[in-house]
Design a protein around this motif. Structure first.
Motif, mmCIF file in Angstrom:
data_model
loop_
_atom_site.group_PDB
_atom_site.id
_atom_site.type_symbol
_atom_site.label_atom_id
_atom_site.label_comp_id
_atom_site.label_asym_id
_atom_site.label_seq_id
_atom_site.Cartn_x
_atom_site.Cartn_y
_atom_site.Cartn_z
ATOM 1 N N VAL A 11 1.326 -0.867 -0.138
ATOM 2 C CA VAL A 11 0.181 -0.083 -0.169
ATOM 3 C C VAL A 11 0.451 1.384 0.187
ATOM 4 O O VAL A 11 2.059 1.547 0.403
ATOM 5 C CB VAL A 11 -0.886 0.019 1.294
ATOM 6 N N TRP A 12 0.525 2.390 -0.224
ATOM 7 C CA TRP A 12 1.285 3.964 -0.505
ATOM 8 C C TRP A 12 0.003 4.405 -0.394
ATOM 9 O O TRP A 12 -0.878 5.497 -0.626
ATOM 10 C CB TRP A 12 1.768 4.087 -2.179
ATOM 11 N N LEU A 13 -0.281 4.613 1.438
ATOM 12 C CA LEU A 13 -0.965 5.426 2.279
ATOM 13 C C LEU A 13 -0.065 6.898 2.340
ATOM 14 O O LEU A 13 0.983 7.150 2.387
ATOM 15 C CB LEU A 13 -0.680 4.620 3.196
ATOM 16 N N THR A 14 -1.413 8.191 2.487
ATOM 17 C CA THR A 14 -1.238 9.241 2.092
ATOM 18 C C THR A 14 -1.988 10.118 3.519
ATOM 19 O O THR A 14 -2.873 9.168 3.178
ATOM 20 C CB THR A 14 -2.099 9.782 0.752
ATOM 21 N N ASP A 15 -1.890 10.498 4.006
ATOM 22 C CA ASP A 15 -2.595 11.246 4.546
ATOM 23 C C ASP A 15 -3.240 12.152 4.005
ATOM 24 O O ASP A 15 -3.838 13.335 5.076
ATOM 25 C CB ASP A 15 -2.133 11.815 6.424
ATOM 26 N N GLY A 16 -3.274 12.938 2.573
ATOM 27 C CA GLY A 16 -3.958 14.016 2.409
ATOM 28 C C GLY A 16 -5.144 13.328 1.520
ATOM 29 O O GLY A 16 -5.417 12.599 1.715
#
Length: 456
Positions: free
Chosen positions: A433-438
């Motif tokens: 996964v490539w998790l983003t907080d935006g």
């Protein structure tokens, strides 16, 4: 220089200046200190108009080493370098540059003169073709490899040779600890000069070099990796040591087949395992390089090996257009899955500022040996991407509190949103996964069949 090249043919005929373009050595000379990348003879006997001569052949008897100590040779090669630039070359690869210079009684690898030649080429290109990049290819242990950055005055880009075998080891063993330790070490130890970076790759037209594993995995673990590759139809090429013994130098196998199983894997699982390794490679700090046969999930070409007699042919299959279209066009085949998903993954990657080569990277410890975890962050845009991959075949739980100031909102790989205030993420076997907080970056959003599950 090719044995068939006019320069070498002129050398055989004794023509000036080519009679001094190559390195002649008395076969009785003690060359035991020379570091070898092959098990073939270092010297090759050839018939010349002056009788039998023995010439230096680092890699094979059909590749004759040039004598860079001869100023005429050096000037010829600098002229050729500029000719490439004149024809539009933007990146110049210095192949096996470590073995360029010879001095009897030394290892004949990484000699100071080699670094001086690289500096000379860099200064020449900076002067006449600013923006042209120097890329060094040195299949050696990590510390030796990065020496070609110099003080920012040698290579702009260095091949990241340790990545391919470490990543393969992690996914075959289900244990990513050596890879994670290495990622931590290169962050702490490798303060790269400005405007330099790594070329990240998992496969190329050559094999998977294993000298870059030296000091990174135990002997037992290394042997298990060799056995795993041969069990999957791979071959092992060797090099000769100073004591006369031959040891593994590279693994000859397609990266896709290396990530299969001897008894076979279901197409979707095989594709998922392979794509997970590529998601890690694409996300690491540096410039990613994708080999054609990775894009098409090409199987081992054992017929090519038998036809040519060369182990590297296993990963150099040539397709007709009809064969290639049939390979990647068959719905539900691993080749179709990989080709389709890889294109989508590349499109996603190019839209992310946090994957710029200069964007910061740091390892995020999550307390699970099966998980690969690191954070990329772009200072200019503020984008942060938490990359997590499960190197194991079974489901794992990721504690999101391992990165307390990161509120995961979405997975850029699948396009799936995450519910807020979740403390745990479940990763299926071989999922990345490539998790983003935006907000999710614009681009083709499609939920993968291998989606993510969140749990409170």
């Amino acid at each position: 220089c090719s044995r068939q090249h006019p320069w070498f043919q002129a050398y055989l005929a004794g023509e000036t200046p080519y009679d001094e373009y190559f390195i002649e050595i008395d076969p009785d000379t003690d060359l035991s200190a020379v570091v070898r990348p092959r098990s073939s003879p270092l010297l090759t006997s050839v018939e010349t108009n002056r009788g039998v001569r023995h010439v230096w052949t680092t890699f094979s008897d059909d590749q004759i080493d040039l004598n860079y100590a001869n100023p005429a040779v050096l000037m010829e090669m600098l002229s050729i370098l500029l000719e490439y630039v004149q024809h539009g070359a933007r990146i110049i690869r210095l192949d096996a540059i470590a073995y360029l210079w010879k001095r009897i009684g030394t290892p004949c690898i990484h000699l100071p003169e080699v670094h001086l030649v690289v500096k000379l080429m860099r200064r020449l290109l900076d002067a006449v073709a600013p923006g042209t990049l120097v890329l060094t290819e040195t299949n050696v242990p990590h510390k030796e490899n990065i020496s070609y950055f110099g003080d920012g005055d040698e290579a702009h880009i260095v091949y990241q040779f340790s990545l391919a075998p470490l990543l393969l080891d992690a996914y075959l063993s289900g244990d990513a600890q050596p890879l994670m330790r290495w990622l931590q070490e290169i962050r702490e130890d490798d303060s790269l000069p400005p405007k330099t970076t790594f070329l990240n790759f998992t496969a190329s037209h050559d094999g998977i070099g294993v000298r870059p594993l030296e000091g990174l995995v135990s002997e037992d673990r290394f042997e298990r990796l060799i056995q795993a590759v041969t069990a999957r139809g791979g071959l092992v090429s060797t090099r000769r040591n100073s004591d006369g013994a031959d040891t593994p130098y590279e693994l000859n196998i397609t990266y896709f087949d290396a990530l299969g199983e001897p008894d076979g894997l279901a197409p979707d699982r095989h594709a998922r395992r392979f794509l997970s390794t590529q998601a890690v490679m694409l996300a690491l700090r540096g410039i990613p390089a994708v080999y054609f046969h990775s894009l098409t999930a090409t199987p081992n070409d054992r017929d090519g090996v038998q036809r040519t007699g060369h182990a590297r042919a296993i990963n150099r299959r040539r397709f007709t257009r009809k064969e290639l279209e049939g390979l990647v066009g068959k719905v539900d085949s691993p080749q179709h899955i990989v080709f389709s998903e890889y294109k989508r993954m590349l499109a996603r990657r190019t839209a992310q500022p946090a994957f710029h080569p200069d964007a910061a990277q740091r390892v995020v410890e999550v307390g699970d040996p099966a998980l690969i975890s690191f954070l990329r962050e772009d200072a200019a845009s503020g984008q942060r991407i938490w990359v997590v991959a499960n190197a194991g075949a079974h489901e794992r739980r990721l504690d999101l509190s391992a990165l307390p100031d990161f509120q995961a909102r979405a997975d850029l790989l699948s396009g799936a949103a995450l519910e807020s205030n979740r403390g745990e993420l479940t990763l299926s076997g071989w999922q990345a996964v490539w998790l983003t907080d935006g907000d999710t970056a614009s681009g083709p959003a499609k939920t993968s069949e291998h989606g993510i599950t969140t749990k409170r």
